[in-house]
Design a protein around this motif. Structure first.
Motif, PDB file in Angstrom:
ATOM      1  N   ALA A  95       0.825  -1.205   0.000  1.00  0.00           N
ATOM      2  CA  ALA A  95       0.000   0.000   0.000  1.00  0.00           C
ATOM      3  C   ALA A  95       0.862   1.259   0.000  1.00  0.00           C
ATOM      4  O   ALA A  95       0.520   2.257  -0.645  1.00  0.00           O
ATOM      5  N   THR A  96       1.987   1.224   0.715  1.00  0.00           N
ATOM      6  CA  THR A  96       2.882   2.385   0.755  1.00  0.00           C
ATOM      7  C   THR A  96       3.488   2.647  -0.622  1.00  0.00           C
ATOM      8  O   THR A  96       3.617   3.812  -1.048  1.00  0.00           O
ATOM      9  N   ALA A  97       3.850   1.580  -1.327  1.00  0.00           N
ATOM     10  CA  ALA A  97       4.346   1.748  -2.696  1.00  0.00           C
ATOM     11  C   ALA A  97       3.275   2.386  -3.571  1.00  0.00           C
ATOM     12  O   ALA A  97       3.564   3.260  -4.403  1.00  0.00           O
ATOM     13  N   GLY A  98       2.015   1.974  -3.382  1.00  0.00           N
ATOM     14  CA  GLY A  98       0.915   2.580  -4.126  1.00  0.00           C
ATOM     15  C   GLY A  98       0.750   4.052  -3.798  1.00  0.00           C
ATOM     16  O   GLY A  98       0.472   4.872  -4.687  1.00  0.00           O
ATOM     17  N   CYS A  99       0.926   4.428  -2.511  1.00  0.00           N
ATOM     18  CA  CYS A  99       0.819   5.838  -2.115  1.00  0.00           C
ATOM     19  C   CYS A  99       1.842   6.696  -2.844  1.00  0.00           C
ATOM     20  O   CYS A  99       1.559   7.836  -3.236  1.00  0.00           O
ATOM     21  N   ALA A 106      -8.510  10.769  -4.107  1.00  0.00           N
ATOM     22  CA  ALA A 106      -9.388   9.611  -3.914  1.00  0.00           C
ATOM     23  C   ALA A 106      -8.578   8.320  -3.845  1.00  0.00           C
ATOM     24  O   ALA A 106      -8.776   7.496  -2.936  1.00  0.00           O
ATOM     25  N   SER A 107      -7.664   8.133  -4.801  1.00  0.00           N
ATOM     26  CA  SER A 107      -6.861   6.915  -4.791  1.00  0.00           C
ATOM     27  C   SER A 107      -5.924   6.888  -3.590  1.00  0.00           C
ATOM     28  O   SER A 107      -5.705   5.834  -2.976  1.00  0.00           O
ATOM     29  N   LEU A 108      -5.384   8.049  -3.227  1.00  0.00           N
ATOM     30  CA  LEU A 108      -4.500   8.093  -2.067  1.00  0.00           C
ATOM     31  C   LEU A 108      -5.263   7.774  -0.780  1.00  0.00           C
ATOM     32  O   LEU A 108      -4.728   7.099   0.112  1.00  0.00           O
ATOM     33  N   SER A 109      -6.513   8.207  -0.683  1.00  0.00           N
ATOM     34  CA  SER A 109      -7.318   7.914   0.507  1.00  0.00           C
ATOM     35  C   SER A 109      -7.546   6.410   0.648  1.00  0.00           C
ATOM     36  O   SER A 109      -7.452   5.857   1.751  1.00  0.00           O
ATOM     37  N   VAL A 110      -7.844   5.735  -0.458  1.00  0.00           N
ATOM     38  CA  VAL A 110      -8.037   4.279  -0.424  1.00  0.00           C
ATOM     39  C   VAL A 110      -6.738   3.585  -0.026  1.00  0.00           C
ATOM     40  O   VAL A 110      -6.727   2.671   0.811  1.00  0.00           O
ATOM     41  N   LEU A 111      -5.639   4.022  -0.611  1.00  0.00           N
ATOM     42  CA  LEU A 111      -4.342   3.405  -0.315  1.00  0.00           C
ATOM     43  C   LEU A 111      -3.918   3.670   1.129  1.00  0.00           C
ATOM     44  O   LEU A 111      -3.320   2.799   1.774  1.00  0.00           O
ATOM     45  N   ARG A 112      -4.238   4.856   1.641  1.00  0.00           N
ATOM     46  CA  ARG A 112      -3.931   5.140   3.043  1.00  0.00           C
ATOM     47  C   ARG A 112      -4.755   4.251   3.980  1.00  0.00           C
ATOM     48  O   ARG A 112      -4.270   3.833   5.030  1.00  0.00           O
TER      49      ARG A 112
END
Length: 408
Positions: A95-99, A106-112
């Motif tokens: 998830a951190t790599a995705g952030c 929106a995508s950052l909120s899901v990944l967080r």
């Protein structure tokens, strides 16, 4: 099968190397929360976000922390501490790599949210490992020592985050967190033996999990001590949410000096936790906790009264914040150890439910500060006073039927 280190209550229950490792593992939480705070403006500009929307990524992270802990407790009781820990750290790393690659709020909120689901494994399982190895008094001392190890995180994280966003961009913050997460995963795999014997654990069933959680909520000592620690922690989270406005907007503290003001209070938290560890060599766990709860109540009420009277100067604010935050050095370890003291066989579930309740209260307190925002310091002071006095009252409630029992 992984080596199982048997439980013990001796003073050497946790070797120094374990304390450093567990402190580094539980520090994932404050690092992931505090390091990216200075990057909010840059993230908003880079992702063309509406003003205030980047803060949603912090809210989604805390929701993930509150929800995720409920799962790791039953899993760590049934399958041991190591396997759920490794799975959580793996999810955190992905998830951190995705952030670091996110292109929208929106995508950052899901990944967080996913990052929190993975990272909260450390909060639950570290507490359970300490409970596996220590008696109540030794657990409180161990938690105090863990604060010493992890206490640098909230001091250094905003400063490091500010430097990274200035020189390397906000994505570099998540790259560094990814390196930290992978390092933590390797450290657990090679350096943390199993501490919980699962050979006699019953199969994992939802009904049983819910029943165990219900029994914990019915326990006066567990619920009471959890609320004591949770309410004071909620007041501190309200301070974290509201202090940037107080310092920067109301008192004109330069943004690049805010991290130092934030860090001074964190130093008090670490210092008081070490005093707590020394006091517990000769004094009872609950006795120290009882006296310590006067501190956040007095600090919160004083700040509120000065705010209503119009005498809330910067030195008064700094002193009140310091006393309130530093009091957690006494209250956090002692309330945590007291809540877990009689629930050794369900240490994972108890640790998980405790964390979920405390982060739920913290999220609520931060939301109330934002909801009541009126351009003054009064909403923050009111929430801190309510939390501090509430913790004092709850401790008196939980101790009422225990006065004739032996102190921990």
């Amino acid at each position: 099968m992984a080596l199982i280190v048997p439980s013990t209550s001796s003073s050497s229950a946790l070797p120094l190397s374990w304390l450093f490792l567990l402190g580094a593992l539980i520090a994932i939480g404050p690092l992931t929360t505090d390091m990216y705070l200075p990057a909010f403006p840059a993230m908003g500009r880079d992702m063309a976000a509406e003003p205030g929307t980047v803060e949603c990524t912090l809210a989604s992270y805390f929701i993930g922390l509150s929800v995720g802990q409920l799962f790791y407790g039953p899993l760590s009781d049934r399958f041991g501490r190591r396997r759920p820990f490794l799975a959580g750290l793996g999810l955190y790393a992905v998830a951190t790599a995705g952030c670091a690659l996110a292109d929208s709020v929106a995508s950052l909120s899901v990944l967080r949210f996913l990052q929190a689901l993975g990272g909260c494994a450390g909060m639950v399982i570290v507490r359970a490992v300490v409970r596996d190895r220590c008696s109540a008094r030794e657990a409180a001392r161990a938690f105090s020592m863990l604060i010493l190890v992890m206490g640098l995180a909230p001091i250094l994280a905003p400063l490091l985050g500010g430097w990274l966003v200035t020189h390397l961009g906000w994505r570099s913050i998540f790259v560094l967190l990814l390196v930290y997460g992978v390092s933590a995963l390797l450290a657990v795999y090679f350096g943390l033996p199993e501490t919980h014997d699962t050979r006699h654990e019953p199969p994992l069933r939802l009904v049983r999990v819910l029943t165990d959680y219900a029994s914990l909520l019915k326990s006066r000592s567990f619920l009471g001590y959890t609320l004591v620690g949770g309410l004071v922690f909620a007041g501190m989270f309200a301070y974290i949410s509201g202090s940037p406005f107080i310092f920067i907007e109301l008192y004109g503290v330069p943004a690049d000096l805010f991290g130092w003001a934030f860090g001074i209070n964190a130093v008090g938290y670490v210092l008081f936790s070490q005093i707590n560890a020394r006091l517990l060599k000769t004094r009872s766990l609950t006795g120290v906790l009882r006296r310590a709860t006067y501190m956040p109540a007095a600090a919160g009420l004083s700040l509120l009264l000065f705010g209503v009277a119009g005498g809330l100067s910067l030195p008064v604010v700094m002193a009140g914040f310091f006393l309130y935050v530093a009091s957690l050095g006494f209250i956090g370890p002692n309330a945590m150890a007291s809540a877990l003291a009689t629930h050794g066989q369900m240490a994972g579930k108890a640790s998980a439910l405790m964390g979920s309740i405390q982060f739920g209260l913290a999220t609520l307190a931060g939301g109330v500060v934002g909801l009541l925002h009126d351009g003054s310091a009064r909403p923050l002071m009111a929430v801190m006073a309510l939390c501090g006095v509430g913790a004092w009252l709850v401790l008196r409630w939980v101790e009422a039927p225990l006065r004739h029992e032996s102190p921990l």
